[in-house]
Write an enzyme that holds these catalytic residues in place. Structure first.
Site, short mmCIF file in Angstrom:
data_model
loop_
_atom_site.label_atom_id
_atom_site.label_comp_id
_atom_site.label_asym_id
_atom_site.label_seq_id
_atom_site.Cartn_x
_atom_site.Cartn_y
_atom_site.Cartn_z
N CYS A 1 0.83 -1.19 0.00
CA CYS A 1 0.00 0.00 0.00
C CYS A 1 0.86 1.25 0.00
CB CYS A 1 -0.90 0.01 1.24
SG CYS A 1 -1.87 -1.51 1.45
N ASP B 1 -3.68 -8.35 8.87
CA ASP B 1 -2.54 -8.05 9.73
C ASP B 1 -2.54 -6.62 10.24
OD1 ASP B 1 -2.11 -7.14 7.15
OD2 ASP B 1 0.00 -7.70 7.08
N ILE C 1 13.60 -11.86 -17.37
CA ILE C 1 13.78 -11.15 -18.63
C ILE C 1 15.06 -11.63 -19.29
CG2 ILE C 1 12.41 -9.12 -18.04
CD1 ILE C 1 14.95 -7.67 -17.32
N SER D 1 11.43 -12.47 -4.09
CA SER D 1 12.70 -12.17 -4.74
C SER D 1 13.86 -12.74 -3.91
CB SER D 1 12.89 -10.67 -4.93
OG SER D 1 13.48 -10.08 -3.79
N GLY D 2 15.04 -12.78 -4.52
CA GLY D 2 16.24 -13.26 -3.84
C GLY D 2 17.11 -12.15 -3.29
#
Length: 641
Positions: free
Chosen positions: A2, A100, A291, A363-364
């Site tokens: 948000c 939450d 990509i 993600s890493g």
């Protein structure tokens, strides 16, 4: 995920300009296109844009406690909210939703400012307590979610998820901070807590800010730090097993979602590890995206496909032209202040691709900082061994002289490019590391500024950012110290800023298992030898993953997420670069020695030097002046002249 915004009168209860509050909220529409909400009472205005992820039907914000005496606007995810909900219910609190966000208001009632210590997740929130007439701001431990704020001269406080939100307020002073300019050209971003504007601040990671109406403003307070506390003895095999177990658990709690969820997959170690954990935890194929580039020097798509095939993911690939520089102007509007990481371009594209498939992506990010994966850690360790052999009193004059006389040979093989090494060896540990990571070294940066602007700086040097963090470091081990410095500067200021703005531009939530704070704490306690051994970064992590991932995924050379800046500035962007960095906007700012800037352009475009990183930072600064400052740019920057 948000966006939040607000105006709070800390002197009295003056009416809030509701049209202004609405404009502040609207400018962050991209962060939360699903719903918008506001709360206004005398002296308080809170606003929120919602990207619905959990409890789609009843998680609207601003959100209140039972008697509406506490209200919160929140950006992020608190992954342990089910356990906290049960604990708070047992203490007598009544919940109306299953999201939450509601945990925050009740946790504040129960534990006060210490509530943030109970949260496990990523968050930035603002809470107003009517009874105490107190505004409470909080940011997560690693800085995954941003929070900007400003004290106005009239006693109002502004806050928001992005700088552009605050810039909607006509009363906000837009004076550029000279120290922030110096820090930007050193780091390529403006580190917390500064912003490019003197009167706007970022709430630092792992900090809260508590402000009571009628009282003098207090300073942000730290509630956590990376401990680097040595773990109990264990074998290498035990450590490897526990590392994967902890990563699996950090991934598991990030799979809760009521909307489509997937992962970025670059084909590198970290993203591949996260996908492997997801595949083992999910009964359905994991949605992955990556990509590809036509230029093999930048393309990792084949490695990503190898991992996708191994775990039978639902994989999507899109080819991006490595000469795609159509986003240059977009970036300036996206980041609001100068930001010079060119990998923001492909990051924007991969977020754009992911959003076509999912609303949440794992993600890493964080693996390199946590587990010593950057090549610069290896080089720094070599330099530290040399530093240890000679006292600084001998090194500084000897290597300082060699650094001055040795030619700058960007064109030569690496073994002959010793100038930077000599310069680093003439410095102590912190100064040497700062020199190594600077976008523009002291040698390039000192002559960049005009004489008038140097007077404004009053001798300030960006090294002070790292000096300050180093003074608070819980470790003095050479490797652990620079990891700590990166996790205080580069990680929140560059990596997480890049991901937040690029993802939220497409209304995409990104979750980062490798930056789970409990996992970070545990990894920090591992022996440095388990992170970097024999020149191999992420040593233990790779050993642990050998049964899980192919050898050529684990041990191939690191590529990074780069674009061909050097070639761009000598080819398709040749004239655009000259027009921008040598144009009237930069000249009229009063910040730069324009003859020196012209020499940087000429040296690069002639092929004698590679100044691509410096020139990109100048190009992005011009974009900031034109896009964010507009017609104010010349007037305000010239205040320094």
């Amino acid at each position: 995920m948000c966006g939040i915004a607000g105006i709070v009168d800390l002197k009295g209860r003056r009416d809030i300009d509701t049209a202004l509050l609405a404009a502040m909220n609207q400018v962050q529409f991209h962060r939360g296109p699903d719903e918008g909400g506001t709360f206004v009472e005398p002296g308080v205005g809170l606003a929120h844009r919602r990207l619905s992820i959990i409890d789609l039907s009843s998680g609207q914000q601003p959100l209140f406690n039972e008697d509406h005496s506490v209200v919160v606007v929140f950006n992020g995810e608190i992954y342990n909210f089910p356990a906290l909900t049960e604990e708070l219910k047992a203490a007598g609190h009544v919940f109306r939703t299953h999201c939450d966000t509601e945990v925050i208001v009740h946790a504040w009632e129960q534990w006060g400012a210490d509530c943030v210590k109970r949260f496990r997740g990523m968050f930035a929130f603002a809470l107003w307590d009517k009874r105490r007439e107190t505004l409470f701001l909080g940011r997560d431990r690693l800085g995954k979610k941003p929070l900007f704020y400003a004290h106005l001269p009239d006693g109002q406080l502004l806050f928001g998820s992005e700088l552009k939100i605050l810039l909607q307020h006509p009363g906000l002073p837009r004076e550029i901070d000279p120290q922030a300019v110096e820090e930007y050209f050193a780091f390529g971003y403006v580190p917390d807590p500064k912003t490019i504007f003197r009167h706007v601040r970022k709430l630092p990671p792992a900090h809260t800010l508590e402000l009571r109406r009628g009282e003098a403003p207090s300073a942000p307070r730290a509630y956590w730090d990376i401990p680097f506390a040595e773990l109990p003895p264990m074998s290498e095999a035990q450590a490897a097993e526990e590392l994967l177990a902890r990563l699996r658990e950090a991934t598991r709690i990030r799979l809760v979602s009521e909307v489509p969820l997937g992962a970025f997959l670059s084909g590198g170690v970290d993203s591949s590890a996260v996908v492997a954990m997801m595949a083992g935890l999910s009964s359905e194929p994991v949605k992955t995206c990556s990509i590809a580039f036509n230029d093999p020097a930048f393309d990792e798509a084949a490695f990503a496909q190898q991992v996708a095939d191994r775990f039978h993911t639902e994989h999507r690939v899109e080819t991006v032209d490595p000469d795609d520089f159509s986003l240059l102007d977009t970036l300036a509007g996206l980041y609001d202040e100068p930001y010079a990481d060119s990998s923001a371009l492909p990051t924007y594209r991969v977020c754009q691709l992911a959003r076509r498939q999912v609303t949440v992506a794992l993600s890493g990010d964080g693996g390199d900082e946590n587990l010593a994966g950057y090549r610069r850690y290896k080089w720094h360790s070599y330099e530290e061994k040399l530093r240890a052999a000679l006292p600084l009193g001998l090194r500084r004059p000897l290597f300082g002289f060699l650094g001055k006389v040795y030619p700058k040979a960007d064109w030569a093989p690496r073994v002959f490019r010793a100038k930077t090494t000599f310069e680093a060896m003439a410095r102590d540990t912190v100064e040497g590391y700062f020199h190594g990571v600077s976008v523009m070294s002291d040698r390039l940066r000192t002559p960049l500024y005009s004489a008038a602007f140097r007077r404004e700086l009053q001798g300030y040097h960006a090294l002070e950012v790292m000096r300050e963090h180093a003074s608070r470091s819980p470790t003095d081990h050479p490797l652990s110290l620079i990891q700590y410095l990166d996790m205080k500067t580069y990680l929140p200021g560059d990596i997480l800023t890049k991901v937040d703005r690029a993802s939220m531009a497409h209304s995409l939530e990104v979750r980062v298992p490798l930056l789970d704070h409990e996992l970070v704490e545990w990894i920090s306690g591992l022996s440095p030898d388990l992170k970097l051994r024999g020149g191999e970064g992420k040593y233990l992590f790779k050993k642990a993953l050998e049964p899980v991932l192919p050898h050529d995924i684990l041990y191939r050379p690191k590529m990074g997420f780069a674009v061909p800046l050097a070639a761009w500035f000598r080819g398709p962007l040749r004239e655009r670069l000259r027009t921008a960095v040598l144009g009237p906007t930069m000249a009229d700012s009063g910040i730069f020695d324009m003859n020196y800037v012209a020499s940087l352009v000429e040296q690069h475009q002639s092929g004698r030097r590679d100044h691509s990183a410096a020139l990109w930072s100048l190009l992005m600064f011009d974009g900031f002046l034109r896009n964010t400052m507009g017609d104010r740019g010349t007037r305000l920057a010239n205040a320094a002249a």
